[in-house]
Write a protein that holds these residues in place. Structure first.
Motif, PDB file in Angstrom:
ATOM      1  N   ILE A 292      33.924  39.836  26.877  1.00  0.00           N
ATOM      2  CA  ILE A 292      34.587  38.792  27.643  1.00  0.00           C
ATOM      3  C   ILE A 292      33.961  38.737  29.032  1.00  0.00           C
ATOM      4  O   ILE A 292      33.172  39.600  29.421  1.00  0.00           O
ATOM      5  CB  ILE A 292      36.108  39.047  27.744  1.00  0.00           C
ATOM      6  N   SER A 293      34.314  37.708  29.811  1.00  0.00           N
ATOM      7  CA  SER A 293      33.684  37.498  31.108  1.00  0.00           C
ATOM      8  C   SER A 293      34.042  38.621  32.079  1.00  0.00           C
ATOM      9  O   SER A 293      35.058  39.298  31.929  1.00  0.00           O
ATOM     10  CB  SER A 293      34.149  36.163  31.681  1.00  0.00           C
ATOM     11  N   LYS A 294      33.176  38.790  33.100  1.00  0.00           N
ATOM     12  CA  LYS A 294      33.390  39.846  34.088  1.00  0.00           C
ATOM     13  C   LYS A 294      34.689  39.660  34.844  1.00  0.00           C
ATOM     14  O   LYS A 294      35.301  40.636  35.301  1.00  0.00           O
ATOM     15  CB  LYS A 294      32.217  39.885  35.061  1.00  0.00           C
ATOM     16  N   ASP A 295      35.116  38.413  35.017  1.00  0.00           N
ATOM     17  CA  ASP A 295      36.359  38.150  35.738  1.00  0.00           C
ATOM     18  C   ASP A 295      37.569  38.716  34.986  1.00  0.00           C
ATOM     19  O   ASP A 295      38.630  38.902  35.581  1.00  0.00           O
ATOM     20  CB  ASP A 295      36.546  36.646  35.944  1.00  0.00           C
ATOM     21  N   SER A 296      37.390  38.918  33.697  1.00  0.00           N
ATOM     22  CA  SER A 296      38.491  39.434  32.885  1.00  0.00           C
ATOM     23  C   SER A 296      38.408  40.937  32.683  1.00  0.00           C
ATOM     24  O   SER A 296      39.156  41.502  31.886  1.00  0.00           O
ATOM     25  CB  SER A 296      38.507  38.736  31.515  1.00  0.00           C
ATOM     26  N   LEU A 297      37.476  41.588  33.413  1.00  0.00           N
ATOM     27  CA  LEU A 297      37.302  43.029  33.271  1.00  0.00           C
ATOM     28  C   LEU A 297      37.683  43.742  34.555  1.00  0.00           C
ATOM     29  O   LEU A 297      37.533  43.206  35.656  1.00  0.00           O
ATOM     30  CB  LEU A 297      35.844  43.348  32.924  1.00  0.00           C
ATOM     31  N   ASP A 298      38.152  44.968  34.416  1.00  0.00           N
ATOM     32  CA  ASP A 298      38.409  45.814  35.568  1.00  0.00           C
ATOM     33  C   ASP A 298      37.121  46.498  36.008  1.00  0.00           C
ATOM     34  O   ASP A 298      36.066  46.322  35.388  1.00  0.00           O
ATOM     35  CB  ASP A 298      39.482  46.854  35.218  1.00  0.00           C
ATOM     36  N   ASP A 299      37.192  47.297  37.073  1.00  0.00           N
ATOM     37  CA  ASP A 299      35.992  47.916  37.628  1.00  0.00           C
ATOM     38  C   ASP A 299      35.330  48.919  36.693  1.00  0.00           C
ATOM     39  O   ASP A 299      34.187  49.313  36.915  1.00  0.00           O
ATOM     40  CB  ASP A 299      36.319  48.598  38.965  1.00  0.00           C
ATOM     41  N   ASP A 300      36.014  49.339  35.627  1.00  0.00           N
ATOM     42  CA  ASP A 300      35.422  50.279  34.681  1.00  0.00           C
ATOM     43  C   ASP A 300      34.883  49.583  33.434  1.00  0.00           C
ATOM     44  O   ASP A 300      34.500  50.240  32.460  1.00  0.00           O
ATOM     45  CB  ASP A 300      36.441  51.350  34.278  1.00  0.00           C
ATOM     46  N   GLY A 301      34.893  48.248  33.437  1.00  0.00           N
ATOM     47  CA  GLY A 301      34.366  47.505  32.310  1.00  0.00           C
ATOM     48  C   GLY A 301      35.343  47.279  31.189  1.00  0.00           C
ATOM     49  O   GLY A 301      34.991  46.711  30.154  1.00  0.00           O
ATOM     50  N   ARG A 302      36.569  47.687  31.375  1.00  0.00           N
ATOM     51  CA  ARG A 302      37.598  47.480  30.352  1.00  0.00           C
ATOM     52  C   ARG A 302      38.402  46.218  30.676  1.00  0.00           C
ATOM     53  O   ARG A 302      38.421  45.767  31.832  1.00  0.00           O
ATOM     54  CB  ARG A 302      38.533  48.689  30.283  1.00  0.00           C
ATOM     55  N   PRO A 303      39.070  45.656  29.679  1.00  0.00           N
ATOM     56  CA  PRO A 303      39.905  44.478  29.945  1.00  0.00           C
ATOM     57  C   PRO A 303      40.897  44.752  31.064  1.00  0.00           C
ATOM     58  O   PRO A 303      41.412  45.869  31.183  1.00  0.00           O
ATOM     59  CB  PRO A 303      40.612  44.244  28.605  1.00  0.00           C
ATOM     60  N   LYS A 304      41.150  43.739  31.893  1.00  0.00           N
ATOM     61  CA  LYS A 304      42.044  43.915  33.042  1.00  0.00           C
ATOM     62  C   LYS A 304      43.412  44.437  32.618  1.00  0.00           C
ATOM     63  O   LYS A 304      44.005  43.952  31.664  1.00  0.00           O
ATOM     64  CB  LYS A 304      42.225  42.591  33.794  1.00  0.00           C
ATOM     65  N   ARG A 305      43.871  45.445  33.341  1.00  0.00           N
ATOM     66  CA  ARG A 305      45.217  45.959  33.090  1.00  0.00           C
ATOM     67  C   ARG A 305      46.238  44.922  33.534  1.00  0.00           C
ATOM     68  O   ARG A 305      46.021  44.194  34.505  1.00  0.00           O
ATOM     69  CB  ARG A 305      45.471  47.254  33.855  1.00  0.00           C
ATOM     70  N   THR A 306      47.353  44.883  32.851  1.00  0.00           N
ATOM     71  CA  THR A 306      48.381  43.886  33.167  1.00  0.00           C
ATOM     72  C   THR A 306      49.730  44.528  33.508  1.00  0.00           C
ATOM     73  O   THR A 306      50.699  43.838  33.790  1.00  0.00           O
ATOM     74  CB  THR A 306      48.581  42.933  31.981  1.00  0.00           C
ATOM     75  N   GLY A 307      49.788  45.855  33.476  1.00  0.00           N
ATOM     76  CA  GLY A 307      51.056  46.540  33.724  1.00  0.00           C
ATOM     77  C   GLY A 307      51.534  46.392  35.157  1.00  0.00           C
ATOM     78  O   GLY A 307      50.747  46.185  36.084  1.00  0.00           O
ATOM     79  N   THR A 308      52.842  46.475  35.343  1.00  0.00           N
ATOM     80  CA  THR A 308      53.463  46.367  36.665  1.00  0.00           C
ATOM     81  C   THR A 308      54.335  47.580  36.917  1.00  0.00           C
ATOM     82  O   THR A 308      54.451  48.481  36.079  1.00  0.00           O
ATOM     83  CB  THR A 308      54.332  45.103  36.746  1.00  0.00           C
ATOM     84  N   VAL A 309      54.950  47.591  38.089  1.00  0.00           N
ATOM     85  CA  VAL A 309      55.905  48.650  38.421  1.00  0.00           C
ATOM     86  C   VAL A 309      57.005  48.715  37.367  1.00  0.00           C
ATOM     87  O   VAL A 309      57.414  49.802  36.928  1.00  0.00           O
ATOM     88  CB  VAL A 309      56.519  48.405  39.812  1.00  0.00           C
ATOM     89  N   TRP A 310      57.447  47.550  36.910  1.00  0.00           N
ATOM     90  CA  TRP A 310      58.592  47.515  35.998  1.00  0.00           C
ATOM     91  C   TRP A 310      58.202  47.927  34.583  1.00  0.00           C
ATOM     92  O   TRP A 310      58.971  48.618  33.903  1.00  0.00           O
ATOM     93  CB  TRP A 310      59.206  46.116  36.003  1.00  0.00           C
ATOM     94  N   THR A 311      56.998  47.544  34.136  1.00  0.00           N
ATOM     95  CA  THR A 311      56.583  47.988  32.799  1.00  0.00           C
ATOM     96  C   THR A 311      56.322  49.497  32.802  1.00  0.00           C
ATOM     97  O   THR A 311      56.666  50.198  31.842  1.00  0.00           O
ATOM     98  CB  THR A 311      55.314  47.257  32.338  1.00  0.00           C
TER      99      THR A 311
END
Length: 475
Positions: A16-35
């Motif tokens: 997937i595109s770089k914009d959808s990746l985190d700094d380690d090359g994995r898909p962007k994390r979506t977790g929050t304080v509440w999750t």
């Protein structure tokens, strides 16, 4: 899905595109304080909550709540230290550690990594034994409550635990053939719902019992000498500390939860907030369950609030709560065993790469045009593992003592020692500085508590072996 060398799952990196990746090359994390808070609460609230009324009965109205509050403060503080170790170096841009053992290896080196792995996997093995015992006791409680409902409380309703442990073991043998963590999400979800079901039922029954008694039972110092000897009172007090420690143990999965949290803000900031929310929520729930259970039964509070000499009516609610315990433990057993399964299988796969027995997958056709890949080594090894934990559970079918021992053995190294040592190493805290001394004093104090709790639990197990023969436990 790939498995890391330490036995935990790693996700495939998607195209997937770089914009959808985190700094380690994995898909962007979506977790929050509440999750993250939800994950922690789900992981923490388990069968350990059922033993808190018994722990309160040993400690009394003064020491009991105080000890639970102290454990919550220590757990919160050391968890914030552990959260600071998610990234090595810079807390925002440093290298991520995906698991607890990754963090230990990055911060303390290979030798400590091996020691941590030994402690961690030994603790997971012990948890499997404790869950087998707890599930059998809950299944027996269903049968016994129905018996008492039909024949009255004076009727003889003793039940042997062995058939129920064997039944639990058979179920786990089947479920253990699920290859990886990513295929267990549905089991974990069901288990989480069940844990809240039986915990809430236990709290509600305790409140109802207090209302029925029209008085609050118990004393300021716990069970009185006379009902038990002075030395037995001492050992029970120590064991109660282990039971409370077991109820608060979740550090082993904190880094994994933190790895689901998005940034910005930095993961450590979100995780500290999540830890505060979850530990506060859990502590309030634990204190309510422990206190209302103790208020309902006083010095005779059962080791397991939903079994033993606990509640029998309304029998249908007791049955529902105990069935929920069993369902939860069926799932929790697999969640805690999967890291061991994966670690051993990875080790042998690397050691013997040409072995067909270890590495070859055989496709088994199933109804509905479905198939299942059978691996002979996985089949034999996981079946043998479940059989071993079941056998030990039948030899030592003592819920409270085993829970106390697990809490004592696992809490200090995993929840206190390693987080403190990693924090000291990462922050470069000078030896013999004021902060270093305070942190080491905290660690040493928790070690002393863990040792006395372990001794109390071992003494309890020895005492139980005098009264209950292995393979002949009747409740």
């Amino acid at each position: 899905m790939m498995i890391a060398e330490n036995g935990y799952p790693r996700l495939h990196t998607l195209n997937i595109s770089k914009d959808s990746l985190d700094d380690d090359g994995r898909p962007k994390r979506t977790g929050t304080v509440w999750t993250a808070s939800a994950h922690i609460i789900t992981a923490v609230i388990g069968s350990g909550v059922l033993s808190l009324a018994w722990a309160m009965a040993q400690l009394g109205w003064i020491a009991g709540p105080v000890v639970m509050i102290l454990f919550s403060f220590v757990t919160y503080y050391t968890s914030t230290l552990l959260a600071s170790c998610y990234r090595t170096g810079d807390p925002v841009t440093g290298k991520r550690n995906y698991t607890y053992m990754d963090a230990v290896k990055s911060s303390l080196g290979g030798q400590m990594f091996k020691i941590c792995g030994t402690v961690q996997y030994a603790n997971l093995f012990g948890i499997a034994i404790g869950y087998t015992i707890a599930s059998a006791i809950s299944m027996m409680a269903v049968k016994r409550s129905n018996c008492h409902h039909k024949s009255g409380l004076t009727g003889s309703c003793k039940v042997n635990s062995n058939p129920f442990m064997v039944a639990f073991g058979v179920a786990e043998i089947l479920l253990s053939q699920i290859p990886d963590f990513d295929q267990l999400w549905w089991l974990s979800t069901v288990a989480a719902v069940m844990s809240f079901t039986y915990s809430s039922a236990g709290l509600g029954l305790g409140i109802a019992k207090v209302a029925q008694n029209k008085q609050i039972l118990g004393s300021s110092t716990g069970i009185t000498v006379g009902l038990v000897s002075e030395i037995e009172k001492l050992w029970r007090t120590f064991q109660a500390l282990g039971n409370i420690a077991f109820a608060y143990s979740y550090a082993i999965i904190l880094i994994e939860i933190q790895d689901t949290v998005k940034s910005p803000p930095s993961e450590v900031k979100s995780m500290k907030k999540a830890t505060l929310v979850s530990v506060t929520t859990t502590s309030v729930f634990y204190i309510l369950c422990g206190c209302f259970g103790y208020a309902a039964f006083g010095d005779s509070a059962p080791g397991n609030l939903l079994t033993g000499k606990g509640f029998y009516e309304p029998y249908w609610l007791v049955d529902i709560a105990n069935v929920a315990v069993v369902v939860h433990l069926v799932g929790a057993y697999q969640v805690f065993c999967q890291p061991i399964f994966a670690f051993v299988e990875q080790y042998f796969a690397k050691r013997y790469p040409a072995s067909c027995f270890i590495n070859r997958e055989f496709k088994l056709s199933l109804p509905g045009n479905r198939s299942y890949n059978v691996n002979l080594f996985r089949l034999v090894w996981r079946t043998g593992y479940v059989m071993l934990t079941t056998l030990i559970s039948m030899i030592l079918p003592f819920f409270n003592d085993v829970v106390g021992l697990l809490g004592a053995v696992g809490y200090w190294p995993l929840s206190v020692y390693f987080p403190i040592e990693m924090y000291i190493a990462n922050k470069g805290i000078a030896k013999w500085s004021t902060r270093w001394i305070c942190l080491e004093v905290l660690s040493m104090g928790c070690l002393i508590v863990a040792v006395v709790a372990a001794v109390g639990s071992v003494v309890g197990i020895i005492g139980d072996l005098d009264s209950v023969k292995p393979f002949h436990a009747n409740y």
